[in-house]
Motif scaffolding. Structure first.
Motif, PDB file in Angstrom:
ATOM      1  N   GLY A 216     -50.902  -1.563  40.731  1.00 57.50           N
ATOM      2  CA  GLY A 216     -49.955  -0.516  40.174  1.00 57.50           C
ATOM      3  C   GLY A 216     -48.576  -0.791  40.347  1.00 57.50           C
ATOM      4  O   GLY A 216     -47.673   0.078  40.714  1.00 57.50           O
ATOM      5  N   TYR A 217     -48.463  -2.124  40.115  1.00 60.28           N
ATOM      6  CA  TYR A 217     -46.816  -2.365  39.941  1.00 60.28           C
ATOM      7  C   TYR A 217     -46.238  -1.949  38.909  1.00 60.28           C
ATOM      8  O   TYR A 217     -46.210  -2.644  37.712  1.00 60.28           O
ATOM      9  CB  TYR A 217     -46.601  -3.902  40.179  1.00 60.28           C
ATOM     10  CG  TYR A 217     -45.371  -4.602  39.748  1.00 60.28           C
ATOM     11  CD1 TYR A 217     -44.274  -3.713  39.915  1.00 60.28           C
ATOM     12  CD2 TYR A 217     -45.143  -5.721  39.598  1.00 60.28           C
ATOM     13  CE1 TYR A 217     -42.674  -4.356  39.546  1.00 60.28           C
ATOM     14  CE2 TYR A 217     -44.000  -6.487  39.156  1.00 60.28           C
ATOM     15  CZ  TYR A 217     -42.801  -5.648  39.218  1.00 60.28           C
ATOM     16  OH  TYR A 217     -41.504  -6.188  38.611  1.00 60.28           O
ATOM     17  N   TRP A 218     -45.347  -0.777  38.979  1.00 58.52           N
ATOM     18  CA  TRP A 218     -44.664  -0.155  37.650  1.00 58.52           C
ATOM     19  C   TRP A 218     -43.488  -1.060  37.454  1.00 58.52           C
ATOM     20  O   TRP A 218     -42.548  -1.147  38.477  1.00 58.52           O
ATOM     21  CB  TRP A 218     -44.508   1.196  37.916  1.00 58.52           C
ATOM     22  CG  TRP A 218     -45.595   2.089  37.633  1.00 58.52           C
ATOM     23  CD1 TRP A 218     -47.066   1.987  38.201  1.00 58.52           C
ATOM     24  CD2 TRP A 218     -45.871   3.136  36.405  1.00 58.52           C
ATOM     25  NE1 TRP A 218     -47.838   2.752  37.660  1.00 58.52           N
ATOM     26  CE2 TRP A 218     -47.390   3.543  36.806  1.00 58.52           C
ATOM     27  CE3 TRP A 218     -45.027   3.444  35.465  1.00 58.52           C
ATOM     28  CZ2 TRP A 218     -47.672   4.728  35.999  1.00 58.52           C
ATOM     29  CZ3 TRP A 218     -45.616   4.607  34.899  1.00 58.52           C
ATOM     30  CH2 TRP A 218     -46.768   5.112  34.742  1.00 58.52           C
ATOM     31  N   ASN A 219     -43.276  -1.774  36.268  1.00 59.17           N
ATOM     32  CA  ASN A 219     -42.158  -2.395  35.971  1.00 59.17           C
ATOM     33  C   ASN A 219     -41.369  -1.577  34.744  1.00 59.17           C
ATOM     34  O   ASN A 219     -42.093  -1.094  33.961  1.00 59.17           O
ATOM     35  CB  ASN A 219     -42.523  -3.867  35.618  1.00 59.17           C
ATOM     36  CG  ASN A 219     -41.190  -4.661  35.350  1.00 59.17           C
ATOM     37  OD1 ASN A 219     -40.669  -4.262  34.415  1.00 59.17           O
ATOM     38  ND2 ASN A 219     -41.036  -5.765  35.843  1.00 59.17           N
ATOM     39  N   PRO A 220     -40.141  -1.163  34.977  1.00 58.48           N
ATOM     40  CA  PRO A 220     -39.058  -1.637  36.073  1.00 58.48           C
ATOM     41  C   PRO A 220     -39.016  -0.898  37.183  1.00 58.48           C
ATOM     42  O   PRO A 220     -37.959  -1.479  38.012  1.00 58.48           O
ATOM     43  CB  PRO A 220     -37.932  -1.788  35.214  1.00 58.48           C
ATOM     44  CG  PRO A 220     -38.022  -0.486  34.195  1.00 58.48           C
ATOM     45  CD  PRO A 220     -39.521  -0.382  33.950  1.00 58.48           C
ATOM     46  N   SER A 221     -39.651   0.291  37.449  1.00 58.17           N
ATOM     47  CA  SER A 221     -39.241   1.223  38.623  1.00 58.17           C
ATOM     48  C   SER A 221     -39.259   0.609  39.892  1.00 58.17           C
ATOM     49  O   SER A 221     -38.462   0.696  40.738  1.00 58.17           O
ATOM     50  CB  SER A 221     -39.756   2.322  38.308  1.00 58.17           C
ATOM     51  OG  SER A 221     -41.169   2.404  38.441  1.00 58.17           O
ATOM     52  N   MET A 222     -40.377  -0.122  40.092  1.00 57.01           N
ATOM     53  CA  MET A 222     -40.628  -0.868  41.405  1.00 57.01           C
ATOM     54  C   MET A 222     -40.030  -2.339  41.556  1.00 57.01           C
ATOM     55  O   MET A 222     -39.987  -2.783  42.519  1.00 57.01           O
ATOM     56  CB  MET A 222     -42.201  -0.947  41.549  1.00 57.01           C
ATOM     57  CG  MET A 222     -42.647   0.111  41.915  1.00 57.01           C
ATOM     58  SD  MET A 222     -44.743  -0.168  42.124  1.00 57.01           S
ATOM     59  CE  MET A 222     -45.364   1.306  42.297  1.00 57.01           C
ATOM     60  N   THR A 223     -39.320  -2.788  40.351  1.00 60.52           N
ATOM     61  CA  THR A 223     -38.962  -4.155  40.605  1.00 60.52           C
ATOM     62  C   THR A 223     -37.766  -4.256  41.635  1.00 60.52           C
ATOM     63  O   THR A 223     -37.867  -5.430  42.273  1.00 60.52           O
ATOM     64  CB  THR A 223     -38.107  -4.401  39.115  1.00 60.52           C
ATOM     65  OG1 THR A 223     -39.241  -4.525  38.171  1.00 60.52           O
ATOM     66  CG2 THR A 223     -37.494  -5.916  38.981  1.00 60.52           C
ATOM     67  N   PRO A 224     -36.818  -3.411  41.854  1.00 61.50           N
ATOM     68  CA  PRO A 224     -36.144  -3.804  43.027  1.00 61.50           C
ATOM     69  C   PRO A 224     -36.944  -4.046  44.235  1.00 61.50           C
ATOM     70  O   PRO A 224     -36.328  -4.849  45.294  1.00 61.50           O
ATOM     71  CB  PRO A 224     -35.201  -2.504  43.212  1.00 61.50           C
ATOM     72  CG  PRO A 224     -35.134  -1.939  41.628  1.00 61.50           C
ATOM     73  CD  PRO A 224     -36.742  -2.041  41.176  1.00 61.50           C
ATOM     74  N   ILE A 225     -37.949  -3.214  44.498  1.00 62.35           N
ATOM     75  CA  ILE A 225     -38.701  -3.419  45.795  1.00 62.35           C
ATOM     76  C   ILE A 225     -39.574  -4.742  45.724  1.00 62.35           C
ATOM     77  O   ILE A 225     -39.672  -5.549  46.704  1.00 62.35           O
ATOM     78  CB  ILE A 225     -39.758  -2.159  46.069  1.00 62.35           C
ATOM     79  CG1 ILE A 225     -38.871  -0.981  46.277  1.00 62.35           C
ATOM     80  CG2 ILE A 225     -40.635  -2.410  47.209  1.00 62.35           C
ATOM     81  CD1 ILE A 225     -39.806   0.213  46.212  1.00 62.35           C
ATOM     82  N   VAL A 226     -39.768  -5.129  44.456  1.00 59.89           N
ATOM     83  CA  VAL A 226     -40.865  -6.220  44.276  1.00 59.89           C
ATOM     84  C   VAL A 226     -40.267  -7.867  44.364  1.00 59.89           C
ATOM     85  O   VAL A 226     -40.600  -8.688  44.617  1.00 59.89           O
ATOM     86  CB  VAL A 226     -42.124  -5.907  43.068  1.00 59.89           C
ATOM     87  CG1 VAL A 226     -42.760  -7.470  42.878  1.00 59.89           C
ATOM     88  CG2 VAL A 226     -42.763  -4.861  43.247  1.00 59.89           C
TER      89      VAL A 226
END
Length: 312
Positions: free
Chosen positions: A82-92
């Motif tokens: 569930g890596y939602w890109n772009p919303s999770m990108t700063p965390i990932v």
């Protein structure tokens, strides 16, 4: 030490990988993470049902987004769908740049979206964009409803408030579980009250509620109503350690319609694996793509094994 037999070589995503007649014993237990979202529960359950049919023993740990990626880094978690890109990108991004996790190159879902939403009667009354939220602070009781603490969407909302973006200084982020947030939205809709909340698709909320996504949030959630691609992330060396499961993970591709159909029963308190199994029994054609080049844990034909498992 017993040597496993090399039975073939597969090329996936430009990366050559070897398929073993039987994977190492430590690969039999497959550790997934779920951040408490129904869509991730659905996709993880579908993957788990397939893995069970292949003779593996998948387990799922419920964890926040930051803990999930820390778990991938320490290899306590094998995969997260569930890596939602772009919303999770700063965390990932920090984990990827440090070479601590791997993101598979092809998304497992396209056409998703993730941004703020309101009931349709609120939009009809004039709250149609991010720029409109502050105008209706009193009607909204100065609140924006998010989901679980540590979530990427919550952080985007918090940053907007801190920066007074869209004149949102003074608004309060209400953090809750996905279920808790949806209960608040449902209560507000029953009473025709005003509410603004995190919305996303795929999710049964899009069918259950008459809702509208807010425009104008491109700089926060991304263009086209936070249009997203969802990726699979794994422990950095998982492909080399457990190539057969890794091959399945690369093959997994979902659609919004598929996920909505599995999520519906889950929202009605059906066990996720039961909902996933029922769906796969009714639509077995998807297994041909998912199981192409994938064997059972002990090296036998994967498609026939899963088909037999679903028929039981």
């Amino acid at each position: 030490m017993k040597l496993t037999k090399l039975v073939g070589s597969l090329v996936l995503g430009g990366v050559a990988m070897s398929a073993l007649a039987q994977e190492a014993p430590q690969c039999r237990a497959v550790h997934f993470a779920d951040v408490g979202w129904t869509d991730i529960a659905a996709t993880t359950a579908m993957a788990s049902v397939v893995l069970q049919g292949l003779g593996y023993k998948p387990t799922t740990t419920i964890a926040s987004v930051p803990i999930t990626f820390s778990g991938l880094k320490t290899k306590q978690i094998d995969a997260f769908l569930g890596y939602w890109n772009p919303s999770m990108t700063p965390i990932v991004e920090p984990f990827v740049k440090a070479g601590q996790i791997k993101v598979l190159p092809t998304p497992n879902l396209v056409g998703a979206k993730y941004t703020l939403a309101v009931p349709d009667y609120v939009a009809a009354a004039g709250l149609k964009s991010f720029a409109d939220i502050a105008k209706f602070k009193d009607k909204l009781d100065g609140k924006i409803y998010g989901i679980e603490p540590g979530n990427d969407g919550n952080k985007l909302i918090e940053d907007m408030v801190k920066k007074d973006q869209f004149h949102l200084a003074g608004f309060k982020l209400v953090e809750s579980s996905e279920a808790g947030m949806l209960a608040e939205v449902e209560r507000a809709i029953r009473q025709k009250q005003w509410v603004v909340f995190l919305g996303w698709e795929p999710h049964p909320m899009n069918v259950k509620f008459k809702m509208a996504y807010l425009s104008g949030g491109d700089d926060v959630f991304g263009p086209n109503y936070g249009e997203a691609k969802v990726y699979t992330a794994t422990a950095v060396d998982y492909q080399s350690r457990c190539p057969n499961v890794a091959h399945l993970l690369n093959n997994l591709h979902y659609t919004t319609g598929m996920e909505n159909r599995v999520m519906g029963p889950i929202m009605d308190k059906v066990n996720p694996e039961t909902a996933a199994r029922d769906y796969l029994k009714k639509t077995p054609a998807v297994l041909k793509t998912w199981l192409a080049g994938v064997t059972t844990y002990d090296g036998k034909d994967g498609l026939s094994a899963v088909s037999k498992s679903l028929a039981q």
